[in-house]
Every structure is written in structure tokens, then in C-alpha cells.
Design a protein around this motif. Sequence first.
Motif, short mmCIF file in Angstrom:
data_model
loop_
_atom_site.label_atom_id
_atom_site.label_comp_id
_atom_site.label_asym_id
_atom_site.label_seq_id
_atom_site.Cartn_x
_atom_site.Cartn_y
_atom_site.Cartn_z
N MET A 368 0.83 -1.21 0.00
CA MET A 368 0.00 0.00 0.00
C MET A 368 0.86 1.25 0.00
SD MET A 368 -2.98 1.06 2.72
CE MET A 368 -3.89 -0.45 2.34
N LEU A 369 1.91 1.24 0.79
CA LEU A 369 2.80 2.39 0.83
C LEU A 369 3.53 2.57 -0.49
CD1 LEU A 369 3.98 4.68 2.53
CD2 LEU A 369 5.70 3.08 3.38
N THR A 370 3.84 1.45 -1.14
CA THR A 370 4.50 1.53 -2.45
C THR A 370 3.59 2.19 -3.48
OG1 THR A 370 5.71 -0.48 -1.93
CG2 THR A 370 5.62 0.18 -4.23
N LYS A 371 2.30 1.82 -3.47
CA LYS A 371 1.37 2.45 -4.41
C LYS A 371 1.22 3.95 -4.14
CE LYS A 371 -1.39 -1.71 -5.25
NZ LYS A 371 -2.74 -2.33 -5.14
N LYS A 372 1.20 4.34 -2.86
CA LYS A 372 1.11 5.77 -2.54
C LYS A 372 2.33 6.52 -3.03
CE LYS A 372 -1.85 5.35 1.56
NZ LYS A 372 -1.96 5.60 3.02
N ILE A 373 3.50 5.93 -2.82
CA ILE A 373 4.74 6.59 -3.28
C ILE A 373 4.75 6.72 -4.79
CG2 ILE A 373 7.24 6.33 -3.41
CD1 ILE A 373 7.16 5.07 -0.64
N GLU A 374 4.31 5.67 -5.51
CA GLU A 374 4.27 5.75 -6.97
C GLU A 374 3.28 6.80 -7.45
OE1 GLU A 374 3.38 1.84 -8.24
OE2 GLU A 374 5.43 1.07 -7.92
N ALA A 375 2.13 6.90 -6.78
CA ALA A 375 1.15 7.93 -7.17
C ALA A 375 1.71 9.33 -6.92
CB ALA A 375 -0.16 7.73 -6.39
N ILE A 376 2.39 9.51 -5.81
CA ILE A 376 2.98 10.82 -5.51
C ILE A 376 4.07 11.15 -6.52
CG2 ILE A 376 4.36 12.08 -3.82
CD1 ILE A 376 2.84 10.54 -1.64
N GLU A 377 4.88 10.15 -6.89
CA GLU A 377 5.93 10.39 -7.87
C GLU A 377 5.36 10.75 -9.23
OE1 GLU A 377 8.26 6.87 -7.84
OE2 GLU A 377 9.47 7.46 -6.09
N ASP A 378 4.26 10.06 -9.63
CA ASP A 378 3.63 10.39 -10.92
C ASP A 378 3.07 11.81 -10.91
OD1 ASP A 378 4.25 7.89 -11.84
OD2 ASP A 378 2.31 7.01 -11.30
N ALA A 379 2.41 12.17 -9.81
CA ALA A 379 1.84 13.52 -9.73
C ALA A 379 2.94 14.59 -9.75
CB ALA A 379 0.99 13.66 -8.46
N GLY A 381 5.93 14.18 -10.94
CA GLY A 381 6.59 14.17 -12.25
C GLY A 381 5.82 14.98 -13.28
N ASN A 382 4.47 14.82 -13.30
CA ASN A 382 3.67 15.61 -14.23
C ASN A 382 3.75 17.10 -13.91
OD1 ASN A 382 2.80 13.29 -15.56
ND2 ASN A 382 1.07 13.00 -14.14
N GLU A 383 3.75 17.41 -12.61
CA GLU A 383 3.85 18.82 -12.22
C GLU A 383 5.18 19.42 -12.64
OE1 GLU A 383 3.48 21.57 -8.17
OE2 GLU A 383 3.17 19.39 -8.10
N VAL A 384 6.26 18.67 -12.44
CA VAL A 384 7.58 19.16 -12.84
C VAL A 384 7.66 19.32 -14.35
CG1 VAL A 384 10.04 18.57 -12.90
CG2 VAL A 384 8.74 18.26 -10.80
N TYR A 385 7.06 18.37 -15.11
CA TYR A 385 7.10 18.45 -16.58
C TYR A 385 6.34 19.67 -17.07
CZ TYR A 385 6.25 17.22 -21.44
OH TYR A 385 6.17 17.25 -22.82
N LEU A 386 5.12 19.90 -16.53
CA LEU A 386 4.36 21.07 -16.94
C LEU A 386 5.07 22.37 -16.56
CD1 LEU A 386 0.77 19.86 -15.98
CD2 LEU A 386 1.76 19.99 -18.28
N PHE A 387 5.68 22.36 -15.40
CA PHE A 387 6.41 23.56 -14.96
C PHE A 387 7.60 23.85 -15.89
CE2 PHE A 387 9.71 25.58 -12.34
CZ PHE A 387 9.03 26.74 -11.96
N SER A 388 8.30 22.78 -16.31
CA SER A 388 9.43 22.98 -17.22
C SER A 388 8.96 23.50 -18.57
CB SER A 388 10.20 21.67 -17.40
OG SER A 388 9.36 20.68 -17.98
N LEU A 389 7.78 23.01 -19.04
CA LEU A 389 7.24 23.53 -20.31
C LEU A 389 6.91 25.01 -20.20
CD1 LEU A 389 4.85 20.65 -21.49
CD2 LEU A 389 7.10 21.27 -22.41
N LYS A 390 6.32 25.41 -19.08
CA LYS A 390 6.01 26.83 -18.88
C LYS A 390 7.29 27.66 -18.87
CE LYS A 390 1.75 26.10 -16.27
NZ LYS A 390 1.06 26.30 -14.96
N ILE A 391 8.31 27.15 -18.22
CA ILE A 391 9.57 27.89 -18.16
C ILE A 391 10.17 28.04 -19.55
CG2 ILE A 391 11.94 27.82 -17.29
CD1 ILE A 391 9.92 28.63 -15.19
N ASP A 392 10.12 26.96 -20.36
CA ASP A 392 10.67 27.03 -21.72
C ASP A 392 9.89 28.02 -22.57
OD1 ASP A 392 12.54 25.16 -21.01
OD2 ASP A 392 11.37 23.45 -21.75
N ARG A 393 8.56 28.01 -22.45
CA ARG A 393 7.75 28.96 -23.22
C ARG A 393 8.05 30.40 -22.82
NH1 ARG A 393 1.91 25.82 -22.87
NH2 ARG A 393 2.48 24.06 -24.26
#
Length: 466
Positions: A368-379, A381-393
Motif C-alpha cells: 500500500m505504501l508503495t502504491k502511494k509513493i508511486e502515485a505521488i511520484e507520478d503527480a 513528475g507531471n507537475e515538474v514536466y508542466l512547470f518545465s514547459l512553462k519555463i521554456d515557453r
Amino acid sequence: MKNVFMFVHAPCVKYLYTVYSHVIFLMLFSYVILCDFFPLYEFESDGCLPNTEKNSHSKRLLNNINKDSMLNLTINEDISSKFGLQQHNRPTISEIILTIWIYTLLCEGIRQLISMEVPSIYRKLGAYFTIFWNKLDVLAIFLFFIAFILRFLPMSQCFCAARIILALDLSIWYIRGLEIFSAVKRLGPKLVMIGEMAQDLKFFMLMLTVFLLAFGVPTYSLIFGVQKFSWHIPRVILNVAYWQVFGELEVLDDIEKNYEISGYVVFILLIAYMTVASVLLINLLIAMFSHTLDRLHADTDCIWKFQRYSLVCHHLTRPSLPPPLIIFSHIHRLMIYVFSRIFKRKWFYTKNIERKNREKFKIIINEMLTKKIEAIEDALGNEVYLFSLKIDRKQIDYQNDFNEERVYSSQEIILNKVKTLERQIQVIQHRQDDMFQYLQCLMNGMKKIGGDDIEIPKQCSIDCLL
């Protein structure tokens, strides 16, 4: 029993034991240096205490006191001096406990050095001394044992030197206690800021020293004239110049009624020095400190997390007992190591492996803790990716706006006009060449009998040259 074992070996519990142990250690050390440090031999006088008869400043103060208070002061000084020079046959119990305590700290430092997973001794020493707190530990322990040796020599100068070294050693141990605050979220990053500001202060003191000497040496020579050489002169010069920065204008008292040329020169030097030191250099130091604080303030959370991780890893490998009881843990570990490596005892070898595995930093998680950590990492990761796109734009838009709003210099305008003129000249030359080709074809056709035999050249594209 297992829960008790895990509680005792938890890093946070070890940290609390270390904190309490260090506080008791500082109290014991302070008591020894203040009230329980006596010579082992009979001395007539104490060279460490100031001689009031030769101290002119003390004379001025004593002149303002009545005779009764002077008599009481003299009696108290004699009693205190005689109490501090009482001869003892051996060191006191508190001093013996303090020596054993510091010896256990030395053993712990050696254990940390040996337990480092580095191939060579040279690299172990380099890795050990990269940590600032380890440097303080080595310096403090080294000074203590020097003082411990000096206090057994039958000379009053050695006893005085031992007490001075112990006083300096105590101040280092107090500074060593700052590591306690690294576990506090609000105070831990402040230690890093203090270290960075100390680097700024180091360069500031170099500049301040130049101005101190530039003012202090001429001022001392003009006020006191030529004097016999003494090693106390630099101290007097620094005393004259350094405290002026903090508003202690004692030089004005010396030149207040001096209307000679030397007095005016000292007055001008004082004005220039106070302007540079108190206004320029102090504000420069404040600006440097503000820049350092602003630079590190944005990363305070990351700094504290790194400090907390380092503190957990450090106390994970420490024995469970705090100093001075840590010596029993060292004896236990040494016995396990000897019986497992030298005598090849299987039970001791198993215990040694268990101890090493226990000191490794690892996280026990379930599904259960592994699934929570993976969900947090995915969230994240998406936030960091969108933030990097905004910075590049934003960077692309900024570059386009910068190119559009760019203001050209006069040289660039002239060069652009010259290039345009050169392109126009090339176009004219190509057109002339085309006209010459047409004329040549007409002349060739007129020489022939029929007009149908006139050759017409292919038309050259001019637009590409513009």
C-alpha cells in the motif's frame, strides 16, 4: 523486547541522548575550569591573574573608590588567589571524570574514522575532515590532552598555560554544541547561513585590517611619539583603531587640547577613518550578509532536509549509549569484531553482520505504501514536466520580445545600410551582364540570314539576389 530494542537503537533516541550528554558535559567542564582546577605543586603566585599594580587602567578606577572598598577588594583578591593556588596531591574527582569523558569521545572519533567505507587511510582522513564538526572535535580533544600534560609539570607557567588552553577548549566545545540545532527546522538552515556569512566576514576583515593599520600606526606615532620596541605595541595600536568603529572615540580625548600640527593631522585621519570604516565598510558588510541571506533563504527547506538526512545517517551508525557510557559499547563492538575475525566464531560473526545491516539506512515499506509513493511520484513528475514547459515557453517569449524590442546601435545601423548597398550594387551588375548577353545574341542573329535564328538567353532570376 523487540520494540524496546528498536526504540533504543532509533536515531532520534540516540540524538536526544547525545544532546543531554553534551549539556551535562558542558556543565561539568565549566565547573572544573571555574571551581575545581587546582595545581599539583606549591606555587607562590599565579601568573595567569592580572597584576593590578602594573595596570594603569585599574589604578584610575581604584582612585575613584574609597579606602574601605579598596581594602575589601584587596582582601577578596588575596583570598581568591590563595584558594586557586591550593595544592592537591592528585586531580580532583570531577577532573578525572572529565578526562575519562573526553577519552571516550576520542574513542568514538577513532571508531567513526575506521568505520568509513573508504579504501585507503588517506582517503578516510580526507573524508573525515571534510565535515566541519569533526575538525572541531579533533581540535578540542587535542587541546585538552595538551593541557592535561602541562598541568603535571612542576612550573607555574605550565599550570597557567594549561588553564588558558582549557579555557579555549571549553569555548570550542560550546561552539560544538551548535550541531544540536541542525535538527530544528527553523534553526538548522541558519547554521549554513552563519557559515556562508563567516566566509564573507573573512574577506571583510582583510579589508578592514588594511584600514586599521593605515589609521592606527600613524595615529599612535603622532600621539605617543617614538618609544622603545615592545611586543605590546601592536595590541595598543589595534586597541586605538579597532574600537573606533564601534563608537569608542578615545582618540578624541587625547587630541582634544592638542592644537599643534600633529593634532590636526590625527583629527583629519580620524575623520577619514570613521567615514570609510563606519559608513562604507560596515554598510558593505551588511549588504554582503543580506545577499547571502537572500540567496540561501529560498533553499531553506532543502537545506534542512539534507541536514536531517545527514543527522539520521550519522546517529544510525552511532552506539546506543551516550558518552561517557559509550565506552561499554566500544568494548562490546571490539569483542564481537575480535571473536568474529580472529577466532572465527560463527555466533560472533553473525552478530557482527547483524550490526552492520542494522546500521545501514533502509526503508521498510508494504504494498500500500508503495502504491502511494508511486502515485505521488507520478503527480510530482507531471507537475515538474508542466512547470518545465512553462519555463521554456517563457524563455522563448522573452527571447522573441527581446529581439523585437532590441535597440540597435549606430554602428549596427551603418553596417546594415552598407550591406544593403552592396546587395543593390550586385543586382545592378547582374542586370548589366544580362543586357550584354541580349545584345550579343542580337548581333549574332543579325549576322545570319533569317530572323528566326536569333538566340534568346534564359532569363536570370533577380529576386533571389535581393
